[in-house]
Scaffold this active site. Structure first.
Site: not given
Ligand code: DON
Length: 574
Positions: A458, A428, A386
């Protein structure tokens, strides 16, 4: 000119002034890039994981653009520079605080489950999870939201034209850049999936093997797609040529994203979650991210403990902080999901009263067991790629954004003819309540797949104010570790009062209830500290957390940027 003038009229006071001006100039504006990880500046500051992307943002400021232009240019550039982390085929969240508004805007451009998705789509006839199905190939992809998000934000706040903000990304894609070690590692690690798709191989392979460190990565098709976006805006991605290619090609390769899914993609403007910590106001991302809620929860639980006295890195402090993290993750499994589909008791979760009740569950001398804090089922572990960037300017504009295609190289599937690497964000979601996922953990009920739903995240882009002025903004990649790394960096800076560089770069740890252990990152604490934690009943696991915090602080009117030295990023000001 001023300096010359002073030189000509030499006297002691003049010399002193000259030295002061020189010190000011070197410390505030002209950054020698011998330390890419730290910078000071007066007017604006950028911290990101990509040197080319940070420079793309700087270029926008130099052209007379604003912080939003810089953020959009950076986002598109990093989509090209870090294809292992983010891209046009992904999504993300962006917090934007303008000087005019008290509360930051919280943009949600998270991927959405395609209309043809089903709760049990990753299960076999025996209701068993099919290994890798939610992670590899086009079926693992949600409907990308990144481009819609960026263009929406640019349209409302940008000053420069789309052509200008997309310029640097087009150049990086078409001219190419040298593959760096982390990218080479990611391509190699995902080679099995990438090599299944000729369109992916075409870009990330050379002579039949994964691209290596130092070789040039050119993304011509991606350049063309970026040009279409520059010319046609939202229509350059969600309609017409690009959309048709995405829909047709992903379905041909086994995916389910349709033209209608693309046309119906919705950016959401949400209210950020907010709370206070030691006289600061903290804003972060709410559902469909779990990040902000749990960052606040962890800070709330610890607010009345004398952590500073215990000392950063002391066993007592690590024990308390880890135990707070553990409790937060119990709630993550139980309560979190996309609020458009399920009820999330955000207000209660981030209330001080609830934090006091949670704090009572922590014995200062003894670790909680898995069962002693157990409520229903644990949540899935996530992969560790990410990206995050942070931008701040002297007028008080702050942008904190985390963007992702989920796992390394996302689904591994490049849509032929577009250069777009699709995400694997569907992983996810909980593929099934109670089922173990790739990382050996199990999923929660509120995060089951529904068409149009956004998978639980998250990601925790965060902005902190003091007396209504932004004083810190930060975020990081790395799956579930994101929220604990963000909470910890805030504690290091505000509670332990460490300089920002130390707050970002010091040893970090993570607890996520399942597995019931403290994971300690690079440069682990001394053996004696680990031993004391073990004596309190903790299990210790030494493994880097993967976080690469990108932070900016405002310190005595100077913008201070820090890009985590564990990564290859760049902080740069002007
Ligand atoms: O949204 C999330 O939380 C994950 N998809 C993020 C994945 C991630 O951070 C991997 N990281 N480096």
């Amino acid at each position: 000119m001023k300096l010359l003038h002073l030189h000509n009229n030499f006297n002691l006071a003049g010399l002193m002034l000259k030295i002061l001006i020189l010190i000011f100039l070197t410390s505030c504006s002209s950054q020698k890039i011998d330390n890419p990880y730290q910078a000071y500046s007066k007017r604006y500051m950028i911290s990101s994981q990509g040197p080319l992307s940070t420079k793309a943002a700087k270029k926008m400021f130099e052209k007379g653009g604003n912080a939003v232009d810089a953020a959009i240019a950076l986002s598109f550039a990093i989509s090209v520079e870090r294809p292992q982390s983010t891209g046009l085929g992904g999504g993300g969240f962006l917090l934007l605080k303008t000087p005019e508004e008290k509360t930051p805007y919280a943009y949600d451009f998270r991927e959405m489950a395609p209309q043809l998705s089903r709760e049990k789509m990753y299960l076999d006839k025996q209701n068993k999870v099919v290994k890798g199905k939610s992670l590899n190939g086009p079926l693992s992809a949600g409907v990308p939201g990144l481009v819609a998000g960026l263009l929406t934000i640019h349209k409302k706040f940008g000053k420069l034209t789309l052509k200008e903000v997309l310029g640097p990304s087009i150049e990086i894609a078409e001219k190419g850049f040298k593959v760096y070690p982390h990218l080479a590692k990611a391509i190699k690690a995902r080679s099995k999936t990438l090599s299944r798709f000729p369109s992916s191989k075409k870009i990330f392979y050379r002579n039949g093997r994964p691209l290596r460190n130092g070789e040039t990565l050119v993304q011509k098709d991606l350049g063309k797609t970026l040009r279409r976006i520059a010319k046609k805006g939202i229509k350059g991605f969600y309609y017409g040529t690009t959309a048709e290619k995405i829909a047709i090609e992903n379905q041909k390769a086994g995916g389910i994203i349709t033209l209608q899914d693309l046309a119906q993609y919705q950016v959401r403007l949400r209210k950020p979650v907010s709370g206070t910590f030691k006289g600061h106001k903290v804003y972060s991302m709410g559902p469909p991210s779990s990040g902000g809620i749990h960052v606040l929860q962890i800070l709330n639980i610890l607010e009345n403990d004398p952590l500073e006295k215990m000392g950063m890195g002391s066993p007592e402090a690590i024990h308390l902080i880890s135990s707070a993290m553990q409790l937060a993750f119990v709630d993550r499994a139980r309560y979190l999901g996309d609020e458009d589909f399920v009820r999330v008791p955000t207000k209660n979760l981030i209330s001080k009263k609830y934090a006091v009740a949670l704090r009572k569950k922590i014995n200062p001398l003894k670790a909680n067991t898995f069962d002693s804090v157990k409520e229903k089922t644990p949540f899935p572990y996530e992969s560790d790629e990410t990206t995050h960037f942070t931008i701040m300017d002297a007028q008080g504009t702050v942008i904190s954004s985390t963007q992702t295609i989920n796992g390394w190289m996302g689904s591994g599937f490049v849509v032929p003819g577009t250069g777009i690497l699709l995400n694997n964000e569907m992983d996810d979601f909980a593929t099934k309540v109670g089922a173990k996922n790739l990382f050996g953990a199990v999923g929660g009920e509120k995060n089951l797949i529904r068409p149009g739903k956004r998978p639980l995240s998250s990601m925790s882009p965060t902005i902190i104010l003091k007396n209504s002025r932004p004083v810190l903004a930060l975020g990081t990649p790395s799956g579930t570790r994101i929220l604990t790394c963000v909470a910890q960096t805030i504690l290091n800076y505000i509670e332990f009062k460490k300089p920002l560089f130390e707050a970002v770069s010091s040893t970090r740890f993570h607890h996520q209830w399942f597995p019931n252990e403290i994971r300690i990152g690079s440069s682990p604490f001394p053996k004696s500290t680990q031993k004391q934690l073990i004596n309190m009943g903790h299990k210790i696991r030494l493994k880097p957390l993967g976080c690469k915090v990108q932070a900016i602080g405002l310190e005595k009117n100077i913008l201070h940027g820090v890009s985590d030295p564990r990564g290859e990023g760049l902080s740069l000001g002007g």
